[in-house]
Motif scaffolding. Structure first.
Motif, mmCIF file in Angstrom:
data_model
loop_
_atom_site.group_PDB
_atom_site.id
_atom_site.type_symbol
_atom_site.label_atom_id
_atom_site.label_comp_id
_atom_site.label_asym_id
_atom_site.label_seq_id
_atom_site.Cartn_x
_atom_site.Cartn_y
_atom_site.Cartn_z
ATOM 1 N N ARG A 82 -10.299 -3.460 11.198
ATOM 2 C CA ARG A 82 -9.692 -4.787 11.351
ATOM 3 C C ARG A 82 -8.186 -4.672 11.527
ATOM 4 O O ARG A 82 -7.586 -5.406 12.327
ATOM 5 C CB ARG A 82 -10.007 -5.652 10.134
ATOM 6 C CG ARG A 82 -9.370 -7.046 10.194
ATOM 7 C CD ARG A 82 -9.801 -7.927 9.039
ATOM 8 N NE ARG A 82 -9.155 -9.229 9.128
ATOM 9 C CZ ARG A 82 -8.013 -9.535 8.518
ATOM 10 N NH1 ARG A 82 -7.407 -8.627 7.760
ATOM 11 N NH2 ARG A 82 -7.477 -10.734 8.644
ATOM 12 N N GLN A 83 -7.559 -3.761 10.813
ATOM 13 C CA GLN A 83 -6.123 -3.577 10.952
ATOM 14 C C GLN A 83 -5.760 -3.153 12.376
ATOM 15 O O GLN A 83 -4.791 -3.662 12.959
ATOM 16 C CB GLN A 83 -5.635 -2.533 9.947
ATOM 17 C CG GLN A 83 -5.725 -2.982 8.500
ATOM 18 C CD GLN A 83 -5.379 -1.876 7.538
ATOM 19 O OE1 GLN A 83 -4.604 -0.974 7.848
ATOM 20 N NE2 GLN A 83 -5.963 -1.901 6.347
ATOM 21 N N GLU A 84 -6.524 -2.211 12.929
ATOM 22 C CA GLU A 84 -6.254 -1.756 14.296
ATOM 23 C C GLU A 84 -6.424 -2.895 15.291
ATOM 24 O O GLU A 84 -5.619 -3.060 16.215
ATOM 25 C CB GLU A 84 -7.177 -0.599 14.658
ATOM 26 C CG GLU A 84 -6.879 0.697 13.926
ATOM 27 C CD GLU A 84 -5.517 1.269 14.270
ATOM 28 O OE1 GLU A 84 -5.012 1.003 15.388
ATOM 29 O OE2 GLU A 84 -4.945 1.980 13.421
ATOM 30 N N THR A 85 -7.482 -3.685 15.110
ATOM 31 C CA THR A 85 -7.723 -4.814 16.013
ATOM 32 C C THR A 85 -6.602 -5.834 15.900
ATOM 33 O O THR A 85 -6.110 -6.358 16.916
ATOM 34 C CB THR A 85 -9.069 -5.470 15.683
ATOM 35 O OG1 THR A 85 -10.118 -4.508 15.855
ATOM 36 C CG2 THR A 85 -9.333 -6.661 16.591
ATOM 37 N N LEU A 86 -6.180 -6.127 14.684
ATOM 38 C CA LEU A 86 -5.111 -7.099 14.476
ATOM 39 C C LEU A 86 -3.815 -6.631 15.102
ATOM 40 O O LEU A 86 -3.137 -7.398 15.800
ATOM 41 C CB LEU A 86 -4.931 -7.331 12.973
ATOM 42 C CG LEU A 86 -3.795 -8.274 12.551
ATOM 43 C CD1 LEU A 86 -3.957 -9.648 13.184
ATOM 44 C CD2 LEU A 86 -3.743 -8.378 11.025
ATOM 45 N N LEU A 87 -3.456 -5.371 14.884
ATOM 46 C CA LEU A 87 -2.209 -4.860 15.442
ATOM 47 C C LEU A 87 -2.241 -4.868 16.963
ATOM 48 O O LEU A 87 -1.250 -5.247 17.613
ATOM 49 C CB LEU A 87 -1.949 -3.443 14.922
ATOM 50 C CG LEU A 87 -0.622 -2.803 15.329
ATOM 51 C CD1 LEU A 87 0.562 -3.672 14.931
ATOM 52 C CD2 LEU A 87 -0.492 -1.421 14.697
ATOM 53 N N ARG A 88 -3.353 -4.472 17.539
ATOM 54 C CA ARG A 88 -3.490 -4.497 19.001
ATOM 55 C C ARG A 88 -3.350 -5.928 19.527
ATOM 56 O O ARG A 88 -2.685 -6.179 20.548
ATOM 57 C CB ARG A 88 -4.835 -3.903 19.406
ATOM 58 C CG ARG A 88 -5.032 -3.843 20.930
ATOM 59 C CD ARG A 88 -6.256 -3.027 21.299
ATOM 60 N NE ARG A 88 -7.485 -3.598 20.750
ATOM 61 C CZ ARG A 88 -8.190 -3.058 19.764
ATOM 62 N NH1 ARG A 88 -7.804 -1.921 19.201
ATOM 63 N NH2 ARG A 88 -9.289 -3.631 19.323
#
Length: 236
Positions: free
Chosen positions: A17-23
């Motif tokens: 989720r963190q990777e998706t949010l940052l992207r």
């Protein structure tokens, strides 16, 4: 979903989720998107929810500071090749570098690789870690985070003094947010906070008021005194 132990702290994390949010934050916000930077920053801050949001905010500040340092190191290397003069790059104090090599340096925080804009994603991250300082110091090591906050503050003010960057409302808001976040993080740290870095101590000895311009107009919209703001926030 995973739980990570940090001493007595338990942090609920979802790395995917963190990777998706940052992207998503890189793609949906920034200089390439219509709309005032301040509005975008508030929208980004609203998306940085929970422990995952806090950790993404921490990552934004770390990545931005690291990328800015890498850019300056590359510029200094180019200067050395071109002129034969070497310059030291100290992440705790960029002021001597700018004082010595300022005319040969380019202030590039608006165009660093990675898609993070100082007045949008970075400003939002500063707001989030500062307003949630008590939780922030529980979910991450506060010492490197505080160092990155001061590092971005140093780079911001150096741009005004040496990099020919016009101080506008968005820039002053970022600097004010960085000072406030540093104050709140220091107050929330479970142990004695580290000493204030040299550029902060230097600026505290000054009392210079800077004109702040409207973002899209050539008119003064206010004033900002970095030294006074730092004294009032960080010496209490």
């Amino acid at each position: 979903m995973r739980w990570f132990g940090r001493g007595r702290r338990r942090v609920e994390q979802d790395p995917a989720r963190q990777e998706t949010l940052l992207r998503d934050l890189r793609q949906r916000f920034g200089a390439h998107v219509p709309g005032p930077f301040g509005e975008q920053a508030r929208a980004v801050a609203g998306l940085l929810e929970g422990d995952d949001g806090l950790l993404v905010a921490v990552r934004i500040l770390r990545e931005f500071a690291d990328t800015a340092c890498s850019d300056l190191l590359a510029q200094v290397d180019q200067l050395r090749r071109r002129t034969g003069h070497g310059f030291a790059v100290d992440r705790r104090n960029y002021r001597p570098l700018w004082q010595a090599a300022g005319p040969g340096l380019r202030w590039s925080l608006f165009e660093l690789p990675g898609g993070l804009h100082p007045y949008v994603q970075v400003a939002a991250a500063v707001t989030v870690v500062g307003t949630q300082a008590r939780r922030t110091v529980r979910v991450t090591d506060p010492d490197p985070l505080l160092a990155h906050v001061f590092e971005v503050l140093d780079l911001t003010v150096a741009g005004w003094e040496y990099g020919r960057v016009r101080v506008d409302v968005d820039g002053a808001a970022l600097a004010d947010g960085l000072i406030s976040a540093a104050r709140d993080l220091r107050a929330a740290m479970p142990d004695e906070p580290p000493p204030l870095p040299p550029p902060v101590r230097e600026l505290m000895r000054r009392n210079n008021t800077i004109d702040v311009y409207a973002p899209t107009e050539n008119r003064v919209a206010g004033a900002f005194n970095p030294g006074r703001e730092m004294r009032e926030s960080l010496l209490t």
